[in-house]
Enzyme design. Structure first.
Site, short mmCIF file in Angstrom:
data_model
loop_
_atom_site.label_atom_id
_atom_site.label_comp_id
_atom_site.label_asym_id
_atom_site.label_seq_id
_atom_site.Cartn_x
_atom_site.Cartn_y
_atom_site.Cartn_z
N HIS A 168 -2.58 10.34 -1.32
CA HIS A 168 -2.71 8.86 -1.91
C HIS A 168 -2.58 8.96 -3.50
O HIS A 168 -2.12 8.28 -4.16
CB HIS A 168 -4.13 8.25 -1.53
CG HIS A 168 -4.15 7.57 -0.21
ND1 HIS A 168 -3.60 6.25 -0.45
CD2 HIS A 168 -4.21 7.91 1.25
CE1 HIS A 168 -3.68 5.97 0.80
NE2 HIS A 168 -4.07 6.97 1.73
N GLU A 212 0.96 -1.30 -0.03
CA GLU A 212 -0.01 0.03 0.06
C GLU A 212 0.99 1.13 0.12
O GLU A 212 1.57 1.44 0.94
CB GLU A 212 -0.88 0.04 1.12
CG GLU A 212 -1.82 1.23 1.18
CD GLU A 212 -2.70 1.30 2.36
OE1 GLU A 212 -3.21 2.44 2.78
OE2 GLU A 212 -2.73 0.27 3.18
N ASP A 260 1.92 -14.48 12.55
CA ASP A 260 0.71 -14.94 11.93
C ASP A 260 -0.23 -13.81 11.71
O ASP A 260 -0.92 -13.00 12.35
CB ASP A 260 -0.17 -15.81 13.03
CG ASP A 260 -1.26 -16.60 12.38
OD1 ASP A 260 -1.58 -16.18 11.14
OD2 ASP A 260 -1.68 -17.54 12.94
N LYS A 315 -8.21 -15.24 16.23
CA LYS A 315 -8.39 -14.93 14.86
C LYS A 315 -9.81 -14.38 14.53
O LYS A 315 -10.17 -14.58 13.57
CB LYS A 315 -7.81 -15.95 14.02
CG LYS A 315 -6.53 -16.40 14.05
CD LYS A 315 -6.13 -17.43 13.32
CE LYS A 315 -4.55 -17.61 13.58
NZ LYS A 315 -4.15 -18.80 12.83
#
Length: 593
Positions: free
Chosen positions: A578, A272, A480, A404
């Site tokens: 951006h 990004e 993770d 998660k």
């Protein structure tokens, strides 16, 4: 049946004469013979009662005038709250006229364009030149039906052409004869793909064979997926099964981050644009303001099995037993046998009818600790089976952990490392570095991160973009990535201090789940990023201190990211930045070709 035949070709005299006659034959319609010129073919425009330019002008005028009339009528209906489906006779006539003129204009201007486009596409697809054989010439008669001369000159069958998305890279793959045989066995299903490493004893060779077999099975090319230059032995049995390559993710550096008196260069793996630059600006604002401070509030990984009894009363008896302080020491001894680092901290129970959910929490040293806590939980369950033989263990995880998944129990009770980080940003830094002011930031934080998230019903999402920074550091350091779900739980607070001049900003993150040993942390690239932060491996002097330090660095980086993004929004610079840093200037058509 009347079958037209192509007239016999004249005898071949010379190469030039043959070429000229061949060109002449192609220009003539199928079945035509030599003779006087035929009269011109009638055109569709000859049947029009008016000249073509007048007819086109009438239909152009009709189309736009009727469209203008209908738009005005519908606007009036909307203003007067009249249903649009209620139409008058004049409106019906206008709609019919609009459709009729549209059909005429489409037929006049659209058909020729579409046909010419199709003809060009067909020509390009076949790549036909002027001297192509007869069976590549498609004239009007062949478009409309069977070839009139199909008896004398049958068209050879056309081999099916795979679509570009299904075509494999045409470059031949030179595999040894023995590997070629193994590829064929994998493709046929005789040898399972997952067993190549164990059968061959060579991880790199297994990857090459699996990769080629996959290309042949799917018809898709893996040419752009890197394969060389990776240690596949390092991931065997612990990181990834059935590898066929690896994905490249660029790593940027934000910082230095001045945290608790030390400077850290923070690695961030991301695709990004603006993310690293924005975090870097936040680090600069923190640095010139004197740095940030952090504190680890809790450190405990959790696992919560679900067990079931015949009655709810019996389940409640186990709940009381587990929560009795007198039994905790015994349970701790049983639990702690699983590892020299695992230390049971507490047990929390919740009931749903006759089902009991038992949430164990323990410290895990420098490891993230999921496997460690699971082994300890299994030891305790085996022990409890003696006193509660009627206990039915449904699953080692009952989602009361909760791993998660965004869950209130992690937001309230914490999981992994619970961290708070704060900094005071000077007024001149807010103005010169962040290009905004303290009052604007405080107001935006209240309306966006607090009230806006509450309106959205957010769970742990009272921040601007904590997940961005957490994910980037997780990927760079071998954590993770899926645990970003609960690890990015964060509440960002901003207050005006020192008579409203300076900005106090803090982030509170109750469930940062990280480790510096195990999993992907021992891979070369990820290990290098951990080494850059000074937290590689396990701490020998103080077990658990490296993973805690990593958690505070993540919190400090989130603080920097929140500070910079909120300032960009307050200053109205978000879209501009951006468009400048998150848009490629490459010609996509040239890159694709």
């Amino acid at each position: 049946m009347d079958v037209r035949r192509r007239p016999p070709r004249p005898p071949r005299a010379t190469a030039d004469a043959t070429l000229e006659s061949e060109r002449h034959r192609r220009l003539k319609p199928t079945g035509a013979v030599d003779g006087p010129p035929s009269p011109p073919t009638p055109k569709a425009s000859d049947a029009l009662p008016l000249p073509l330019y007048l007819t086109n002008g009438i239909f152009f005028t009709l189309f736009f005038s009727v469209a203008y009339y209908l738009l005005h009528r519908w606007r009036d209906k909307i203003r007067t709250h009249t249903p649009l489906h209620v139409v008058t006779l004049s409106e019906i006539a206008a709609i019919v006229s609009l459709i009729a003129s549209f059909i005429y204009l489409l037929g006049f201007f659209g058909i020729d364009f579409v046909q010419s486009f199709i003809s060009r596409a067909s020509h390009d697809a076949w790549d036909v030149d002027d001297d192509a054989p007869d069976h590549f010439i498609i004239d009007e008669d062949r478009r409309r039906g069977p070839c009139p001369a199909s008896i004398e000159c049958p068209v050879p069958p056309i081999t099916a052409i795979a679509s570009p998305s299904k075509m494999v890279d045409p470059a031949p793959v030179n595999l040894p004869e023995e590997d070629e045989e193994i590829v064929k066995l994998v493709v046929s299903g005789t040898i399972p793909s997952y067993s190549l490493e164990s059968k061959l004893g060579d991880c790199k060779r297994a990857v090459s064979i699996r990769r080629e077999a996959l290309q042949r099975l799917t018809g898709k090319s893996l040419l752009e997926l890197p394969c060389e230059g990776f240690d596949y032995q390092a991931i065997l049995g612990q990181c990834c099964e059935m590898p066929v390559g690896y994905v490249q993710i660029p790593v940027g550096i934000a910082g230095p981050l001045l945290l608790d008196g030390f400077e850290y260069s923070v690695p961030m793996a991301t695709t990004e644009g603006c993310l690293v630059a924005s975090t870097n600006r936040g680090c600069k604002a923190i640095y010139v303001s004197g740095g940030a401070t952090s504190m680890v509030l809790r450190d405990g990984m959790t696992r919560a099995p679900v067990v079931r009894f015949a009655t709810a009363k019996r389940a409640a008896e186990l709940k009381f037993f587990l929560e009795n302080p007198e039994n905790f020491e015994t349970l701790s001894v049983i639990f702690n046998r699983s590892s020299r680092f695992a230390r049971l901290q507490g047990i929390q129970c919740a009931m749903a009818g006759r089902n009991l959910y038992i949430r164990f929490s323990c410290s895990t040293g420098d490891a993230m600790g999921m496997n460690m806590v699971s082994k300890g939980v299994q030891n305790v369950l085996d022990f409890l089976q003696n006193d509660f033989p009627d206990m039915d263990v449904i699953g080692i995880s009952g989602n009361f952990c909760s791993d998660k998944k965004a869950a209130a129990v992690n937001w309230i009770e914490g999981r992994g490392k619970s961290v708070v980080c704060e900094a005071v940003i000077k007024e001149d830094v807010v103005r010169k570095v962040l290009k905004t002011n303290t009052a604007a930031l405080v107001e935006l934080n209240m309306l966006k991160n607090l009230a806006g998230s509450a309106v959205a019903g957010a769970l742990g999402g009272f921040n601007a973009h904590a997940g961005n920074i957490v994910s980037a550091i997780f990927i760079a350091t071998g954590q993770d990535p899926a645990q970003n779900v609960e690890s990015c739980h964060c509440i960002t607070m901003m207050e005006a201090v020192n008579d409203g001049k300076d900005l106090h900003i803090s982030v509170t993150m109750p469930s940062v789940e990280v480790g510096t040993v195990g999993g992907g942390t021992q891979l070369p690239s990820q290990s290098a990023c951990l080494n850059l932060l000074g937290v590689k491996g396990a701490s020998k002097e103080s077990p658990g201190s490296n993973s805690k330090l990593l958690a505070t660095i993540i919190a400090g980086s989130v603080l920097a990211g929140e500070l910079s993004l909120m300032s960009a929004i307050a200053a109205g610079q978000l879209v501009k930045s951006h468009m400048k840093y998150n848009r490629s200037s490459k010609d996509v058509s040239k890159v694709a070709s």
